[in-house]
Design an enzyme around this catalytic site. Structure first.
Site, mmCIF file in Angstrom:
data_model
loop_
_atom_site.group_PDB
_atom_site.id
_atom_site.type_symbol
_atom_site.label_atom_id
_atom_site.label_comp_id
_atom_site.label_asym_id
_atom_site.label_seq_id
_atom_site.Cartn_x
_atom_site.Cartn_y
_atom_site.Cartn_z
ATOM 1 N N LYS A 196 0.553 -0.842 -0.136
ATOM 2 C CA LYS A 196 0.471 -0.138 -0.118
ATOM 3 C C LYS A 196 0.657 0.908 -0.310
ATOM 4 O O LYS A 196 1.422 1.358 0.473
ATOM 5 C CB LYS A 196 -0.686 -0.099 1.560
ATOM 6 C CG LYS A 196 -1.653 1.029 1.337
ATOM 7 C CD LYS A 196 -2.745 1.413 2.503
ATOM 8 C CE LYS A 196 -3.363 2.581 2.511
ATOM 9 N NZ LYS A 196 -4.901 2.392 3.665
ATOM 10 N N LYS A 249 -1.953 -1.418 -4.307
ATOM 11 C CA LYS A 249 -3.220 -0.281 -3.731
ATOM 12 C C LYS A 249 -1.987 0.834 -4.023
ATOM 13 O O LYS A 249 -1.104 1.084 -3.398
ATOM 14 C CB LYS A 249 -4.279 -0.406 -2.945
ATOM 15 C CG LYS A 249 -4.556 1.153 -2.345
ATOM 16 C CD LYS A 249 -4.984 0.761 -0.585
ATOM 17 C CE LYS A 249 -6.311 2.008 -0.550
ATOM 18 N NZ LYS A 249 -6.662 2.083 0.603
#
Ligand code: PBG
Length: 323
Positions: A196, A249
């Protein structure tokens, strides 16, 4: 190997049926996860301009949306919560009567076959908007782990079918796995937001979730967008700590990361096409600059082609209608 004029790649491009026959990547509603935001109240649907069509819904209306998307063939939702109150320690995240816990109980009763995933993080619940406890102006790692573990356990108790830690604290996967197992939830899978990045593309989400950090930013815990090898180390550690699936992400600006993760690991790989990716397509389409459907299909097909097995996207509902 023959070349032109014996070989003509255009032969298979001539008609829609021929193109369909040789298509290498196919998107299906079954690949998708739809994010949903639960808020307090009844009959509340607060749509927000940064995320057209997406908003905060009270549990009653959220159940309807979950049911609608499930009927369209989308197998899973990812639940986020906007609590009544926020505090320093994010109590709302691990309250057995918290907003996500209430939503879980209601949706699992109302839409039995739907897979309920939850975002495990403190940022929507802390008054300072950071993903962990703050001590002396710094986000404290080790003290946060216990709270994340409590959050995950409370989600499992309320009926979550899988938990998705998105906080990026070191050691959270092991801490959460240990706590789940200790409470008899050894069957609940853990889908880690492993890679992330500290991204500018989370902007519209933070409006919906009211989780803009009150000071500083998330760069002391989320990955530097420039780092691929470090992203792979995050994935490696999460796998060692017991992650059942790993996530990259954002998605579209990180297709190389998705590809590298796919090649390196055998676990299911998810990609989160985040709020900013959605907002870019929506706003350009609203201005008449892009064909929305084609741009969305092309972007999500690229994410799947890069290697994602599962795609979290705000387009899930519309896409399921189009496909
Ligand atoms: C919580 C969380 C965020 C997103 C998912 N989980 C925000 C953040 O890290 O600031 C972003 C999702 C999106 O932009 O669609 N930590």
């Amino acid at each position: 190997m023959s070349s032109f004029p014996v070989t003509r790649l255009r032969r298979f491009r001539r008609t829609p049926a021929l193109r369909e026959l040789v298509r290498e990547t196919r998107l299906a509603p079954a690949d998708l996860v739809y994010p949903l935001f639960a808020c307090p109240g009844e009959g509340v649907e607060e749509l927000l301009p940064g995320l057209p069509g997406i908003g905060r819904r009270s549990v009653d209306l959220l159940c309807e949306e979950a049911d609608a998307v499930h009927r369209l063939g989308v197998p899973a939702v990812l639940l986020f919560g906007i609590p009544e109150e926020k505090d320093e320690v994010g109590s709302g995240a691990y309250d057995s009567d918290g907003i996500v816990q209430r939503a879980l109980r209601a949706v699992s009763e109302r839409v039995p076959g739907l897979v309920l995933l939850t975002d495990v993080c403190l940022c929507e619940y802390t008054s300072h908007g950071h993903c962990g406890l703050v001590r002396d102006g710094e986000v404290e790692n080790d003290l946060t782990l216990e709270l994340l573990a409590r959050t995950a356990v409370s989600h499992a108790e309320a009926g979550a079918h899988g938990v998705c830690p998105s906080d990026m604290m070191d050691g959270r996967v092991g801490a959460i796995r240990g706590a789940l197992d200790g409470e008899g939830f050894e069957q609940v899978p853990l889908l880690a937001y492993s890679a992330k990045f500290a991204s500018a593309f989370y902007g519209p989400f933070r409006e919906v979730a009211e989780s803009v950090p009150a000071f500083g930013d998330r760069r002391s815990y989320q990955l530097d967008p420039a780092n691929l090898r470090e992203a792979l180390r995050e994935c490696e550690l999460d796998v060692e700590e017991g992650a059942d699936a790993i996530m990259v992400k954002p998605a579209l600006p990180y297709l190389d990361v998705i590809r590298a993760v796919r090649e390196r690991f055998t676990l299911p790989v998810a990609a989160y096409s985040v709020s900013g990716e959605y907002a870019m397509v929506k706003s350009a389409a609203a201005a008449g600059w892009l064909d929305e459907r084609r741009a969305a299909l092309e972007s999500l097909t690229a994410i799947k082609r890069a290697g994602a097995d599962v795609i979290v996207t705000y387009f899930a509902k519309e896409l399921a209608e189009w496909l």
